[in-house]
Design a protein around this motif. Sequence first.
Motif, PDB file in Angstrom:
ATOM      1  N   GLU A  10       0.831  -1.200   0.000  1.00  0.00           N
ATOM      2  CA  GLU A  10       0.000   0.000   0.000  1.00  0.00           C
ATOM      3  C   GLU A  10       0.868   1.253   0.000  1.00  0.00           C
ATOM      4  O   GLU A  10       0.581   2.211  -0.712  1.00  0.00           O
ATOM      5  CB  GLU A  10      -0.930   0.022   1.213  1.00  0.00           C
ATOM      6  N   LEU A  11       1.922   1.233   0.792  1.00  0.00           N
ATOM      7  CA  LEU A  11       2.824   2.376   0.845  1.00  0.00           C
ATOM      8  C   LEU A  11       3.493   2.580  -0.509  1.00  0.00           C
ATOM      9  O   LEU A  11       3.568   3.701  -1.010  1.00  0.00           O
ATOM     10  CB  LEU A  11       3.882   2.183   1.937  1.00  0.00           C
ATOM     11  N   GLY A  12       3.959   1.498  -1.115  1.00  0.00           N
ATOM     12  CA  GLY A  12       4.585   1.597  -2.426  1.00  0.00           C
ATOM     13  C   GLY A  12       3.635   2.161  -3.463  1.00  0.00           C
ATOM     14  O   GLY A  12       4.009   3.034  -4.254  1.00  0.00           O
ATOM     15  N   SER A  13       2.410   1.686  -3.457  1.00  0.00           N
ATOM     16  CA  SER A  13       1.410   2.188  -4.412  1.00  0.00           C
ATOM     17  C   SER A  13       1.111   3.660  -4.168  1.00  0.00           C
ATOM     18  O   SER A  13       0.989   4.445  -5.114  1.00  0.00           O
ATOM     19  CB  SER A  13       0.116   1.378  -4.300  1.00  0.00           C
ATOM     20  N   LEU A  14       1.004   4.032  -2.908  1.00  0.00           N
ATOM     21  CA  LEU A  14       0.724   5.419  -2.570  1.00  0.00           C
ATOM     22  C   LEU A  14       1.867   6.338  -3.000  1.00  0.00           C
ATOM     23  O   LEU A  14       1.642   7.389  -3.598  1.00  0.00           O
ATOM     24  CB  LEU A  14       0.479   5.556  -1.062  1.00  0.00           C
ATOM     25  N   LEU A  15       3.109   5.921  -2.719  1.00  0.00           N
ATOM     26  CA  LEU A  15       4.260   6.730  -3.114  1.00  0.00           C
ATOM     27  C   LEU A  15       4.354   6.848  -4.633  1.00  0.00           C
ATOM     28  O   LEU A  15       4.671   7.911  -5.168  1.00  0.00           O
ATOM     29  CB  LEU A  15       5.548   6.153  -2.535  1.00  0.00           C
ATOM     30  N   HIS A  16       4.071   5.745  -5.331  1.00  0.00           N
ATOM     31  CA  HIS A  16       4.105   5.781  -6.800  1.00  0.00           C
ATOM     32  C   HIS A  16       3.043   6.731  -7.339  1.00  0.00           C
ATOM     33  O   HIS A  16       3.303   7.531  -8.244  1.00  0.00           O
ATOM     34  CB  HIS A  16       3.902   4.368  -7.358  1.00  0.00           C
ATOM     35  N   SER A  17       1.854   6.667  -6.792  1.00  0.00           N
ATOM     36  CA  SER A  17       0.765   7.534  -7.235  1.00  0.00           C
ATOM     37  C   SER A  17       1.087   9.002  -6.963  1.00  0.00           C
ATOM     38  O   SER A  17       0.859   9.870  -7.823  1.00  0.00           O
ATOM     39  CB  SER A  17      -0.528   7.133  -6.513  1.00  0.00           C
ATOM     40  N   LEU A  18       1.636   9.300  -5.798  1.00  0.00           N
ATOM     41  CA  LEU A  18       2.025  10.663  -5.469  1.00  0.00           C
ATOM     42  C   LEU A  18       3.097  11.161  -6.431  1.00  0.00           C
ATOM     43  O   LEU A  18       3.023  12.274  -6.947  1.00  0.00           O
ATOM     44  CB  LEU A  18       2.522  10.749  -4.020  1.00  0.00           C
ATOM     45  N   SER A  19       4.086  10.320  -6.680  1.00  0.00           N
ATOM     46  CA  SER A  19       5.154  10.679  -7.606  1.00  0.00           C
ATOM     47  C   SER A  19       4.593  10.969  -8.998  1.00  0.00           C
ATOM     48  O   SER A  19       4.976  11.945  -9.643  1.00  0.00           O
ATOM     49  CB  SER A  19       6.182   9.549  -7.675  1.00  0.00           C
ATOM     50  N   TRP A  20       3.694  10.126  -9.445  1.00  0.00           N
ATOM     51  CA  TRP A  20       3.089  10.305 -10.761  1.00  0.00           C
ATOM     52  C   TRP A  20       2.322  11.628 -10.832  1.00  0.00           C
ATOM     53  O   TRP A  20       2.428  12.372 -11.803  1.00  0.00           O
ATOM     54  CB  TRP A  20       2.162   9.128 -11.080  1.00  0.00           C
ATOM     55  N   THR A  21       1.560  11.931  -9.794  1.00  0.00           N
ATOM     56  CA  THR A  21       0.795  13.180  -9.764  1.00  0.00           C
ATOM     57  C   THR A  21       1.715  14.377  -9.823  1.00  0.00           C
ATOM     58  O   THR A  21       1.490  15.307 -10.606  1.00  0.00           O
ATOM     59  CB  THR A  21      -0.077  13.235  -8.496  1.00  0.00           C
TER      60      THR A  21
END
Length: 155
Positions: free
Chosen positions: A12-23
């Motif tokens: 979940e943390l990895g997905s959240l960090l990836h999504s934030l980075s993408w945004t």
Amino acid sequence: MSLPTTGVPSHELGSLLHSLSWTIHRILPSAAGIDPLPTSELVVLMRIHAEPGLTVSELALQLGLRQSNASAAVKALVDRGLVERRTSPIDRRLALLHPSEKAQKNKRLIEEAWSGSISTALLKLPAEQVQAIVGAAEALAALEEELRTELANAH
């Protein structure tokens, strides 16, 4: 999405960090009036900014990229006027990569847009969340360094 403060599963943390980075990658550079770069080029450019004077081989190793992919990203950045190849004073066969003046100007514009956009968003969050985010910055930088080291060691 609300995550508990402890016991956050790493996926979940990895997905959240990836999504934030993408945004951040997709939305904020356009706020600075700069065309967003493809992700591979942005990562390469950020690494060159962080460590000017790398060779393409060193860059590929540090980022866990194939040599051909690193070369293609560097070529595209050179063509955009964002990276300069300079001959090594020690070994004239080597080309050392440096951010161009245009890249340095763009970096300042993007950082200003990032800081402004992120600051505006932070103002809308509760104080305890802002403190947690700011407090996590050093740990996130250490995590990025560790992951990059593992990536380089795997190749």
